[in-house]
Motif scaffolding. Structure first.
Motif, PDB file in Angstrom:
ATOM      1  N   ASP A  46       0.755  -1.327   0.062  1.00  0.00           N
ATOM      2  CA  ASP A  46       0.032   0.142   0.004  1.00  0.00           C
ATOM      3  C   ASP A  46       1.023   1.341   0.081  1.00  0.00           C
ATOM      4  O   ASP A  46       1.997   1.255   0.554  1.00  0.00           O
ATOM      5  CB  ASP A  46      -0.882  -0.105   1.125  1.00  0.00           C
ATOM      6  CG  ASP A  46      -1.817   1.135   1.122  1.00  0.00           C
ATOM      7  OD1 ASP A  46      -1.551   2.186   1.712  1.00  0.00           O
ATOM      8  OD2 ASP A  46      -3.077   0.832   0.855  1.00  0.00           O
ATOM      9  N   ALA A  48       0.628   4.146   1.452  1.00  0.00           N
ATOM     10  CA  ALA A  48       0.648   4.251   3.057  1.00  0.00           C
ATOM     11  C   ALA A  48       1.749   3.503   3.419  1.00  0.00           C
ATOM     12  O   ALA A  48       2.698   4.338   4.498  1.00  0.00           O
ATOM     13  CB  ALA A  48      -0.604   4.108   3.756  1.00  0.00           C
ATOM     14  N   ALA A  97       2.998   6.972   6.017  1.00  0.00           N
ATOM     15  CA  ALA A  97       1.820   7.401   6.626  1.00  0.00           C
ATOM     16  C   ALA A  97       1.120   6.563   7.862  1.00  0.00           C
ATOM     17  O   ALA A  97       0.640   7.008   8.732  1.00  0.00           O
ATOM     18  CB  ALA A  97       0.601   7.696   5.351  1.00  0.00           C
ATOM     19  N   THR A  98       1.439   5.327   7.473  1.00  0.00           N
ATOM     20  CA  THR A  98       1.142   4.383   8.599  1.00  0.00           C
ATOM     21  C   THR A  98       1.851   4.475   9.785  1.00  0.00           C
ATOM     22  O   THR A  98       1.277   4.644  11.094  1.00  0.00           O
ATOM     23  CB  THR A  98       1.315   2.667   8.398  1.00  0.00           C
ATOM     24  OG1 THR A  98       0.409   2.658   6.847  1.00  0.00           O
ATOM     25  CG2 THR A  98       0.812   1.915   9.270  1.00  0.00           C
ATOM     26  N   ALA A 119      -6.043   7.406  11.256  1.00  0.00           N
ATOM     27  CA  ALA A 119      -5.808   7.164   9.858  1.00  0.00           C
ATOM     28  C   ALA A 119      -5.227   8.538   9.118  1.00  0.00           C
ATOM     29  O   ALA A 119      -5.561   9.401   9.389  1.00  0.00           O
ATOM     30  CB  ALA A 119      -7.084   6.768   9.233  1.00  0.00           C
ATOM     31  N   SER A 121      -3.812   9.763   5.463  1.00  0.00           N
ATOM     32  CA  SER A 121      -3.807   9.408   3.990  1.00  0.00           C
ATOM     33  C   SER A 121      -3.270  10.617   3.238  1.00  0.00           C
ATOM     34  O   SER A 121      -3.159  11.763   3.904  1.00  0.00           O
ATOM     35  CB  SER A 121      -5.397   9.407   3.464  1.00  0.00           C
ATOM     36  OG  SER A 121      -6.151  10.547   3.718  1.00  0.00           O
ATOM     37  N   LYS A 123      -2.772  13.360   0.552  1.00  0.00           N
ATOM     38  CA  LYS A 123      -3.815  14.211  -0.505  1.00  0.00           C
ATOM     39  C   LYS A 123      -3.328  14.649  -1.600  1.00  0.00           C
ATOM     40  O   LYS A 123      -3.602  14.471  -2.758  1.00  0.00           O
ATOM     41  CB  LYS A 123      -4.437  14.872   0.264  1.00  0.00           C
ATOM     42  CG  LYS A 123      -5.450  14.568   1.331  1.00  0.00           C
ATOM     43  CD  LYS A 123      -6.744  15.731   1.811  1.00  0.00           C
ATOM     44  CE  LYS A 123      -7.720  15.867   0.669  1.00  0.00           C
ATOM     45  NZ  LYS A 123      -8.836  16.676   1.070  1.00  0.00           N
TER      46      LYS A 123
END
Length: 232
Positions: A46, A48, A97-98, A119, A121, A123
């Motif tokens: 992913d 992320a 991101a995680t 969470a 994300s 953008k």
């Protein structure tokens, strides 16, 4: 005369064999056909997990059940930090991101929330690109967008040249320090006989590697492909 022709024929046969040997595939590790799709598909973490955040990236921060703490758009500043309600600056640059979501959970959980869930994300990313090299009309580094594929990357590079080997399109991908690769047939993709390949940021596409033997060898020598098709 017959003996002379026989010797000449034998020499010719040897030359043909030597030429064939010179044209053999450069490295059997590079999987072809469906095995190539399996290799690249097996290396699709992913975004992320894969993308390292940096200054200028714009993120969305969602703190579950805490709308006043959530941020629809917040940018990482020049120092590599995010400024968030209550907890102030949080180091973001260099994390995925995680990983950033876990750091924010710990910060809120230390003094403000019980068992927070966060969470993160991406953008707008500052620098997410793919590289297209080899026998294309405009090789270079191009912005990556969600949904980009091998066909869209080649279109950005103004398509393969007239001398490109369309059945010898290589795609390289780095995941956790390991290099994955596959060989793809552009004619089969265009004809609908094989699926188009989804690309990820950082992918490198090399068109017609048989005409770039030196460059291809350099790629494998500096960062060889992993021998297995999927991480273990």
């Amino acid at each position: 005369m017959g003996r002379r022709i026989g010797i000449s024929g034998a020499i010719g046969a040897i030359c043909v064999l030597l030429l064939a040997a010179c044209q053999a595939p450069l490295n059997p590790i590079v999987p072809v056909g469906q095995a190539g799709y399996d290799a690249i598909d097996g290396a699709q973490p992913d975004i992320a997990e894969r993308y390292a955040l940096q200054a200028g990236d714009v993120l969305s921060i969602s703190v579950f059940d805490e709308p006043e703490l959530s941020q629809d758009e917040v940018a990482i500043d020049a120092a590599g930090n995010l400024s968030l309600p209550l907890i102030g600056d949080v180091r973001a640059s260099g994390s995925s991101a995680t990983q950033l979501a876990r750091s924010i959970e710990q910060a809120y959980g230390a003094n403000y929330l019980r068992n927070p869930r966060v969470a993160v994300s991406i953008k707008k990313a500052r620098d997410m690109t793919v590289a297209v090299e080899g026998q294309v009309n405009l090789p270079g580094i191009y912005p990556w967008r969600e949904g980009d594929t091998l066909l869209t990357a080649l279109a950005q590079a103004r398509s393969p040249t007239d001398v490109a080997k369309l059945d010898q399109i290589l795609v390289f991908r780095m995941v956790d320090g390991q290099r994955y690769g596959g060989q793809f047939d552009l004619q089969a993709i265009r004809g609908g006989r094989m699926p188009d390949l989804a690309l990820l940021p950082g992918d490198v596409v090399v068109v017609g590697y048989s005409g770039l033997r030196g460059a291809y060898k350099d790629v494998l020598q500096t960062a060889p492909l992993v021998a297995v098709l999927r991480p273990v």
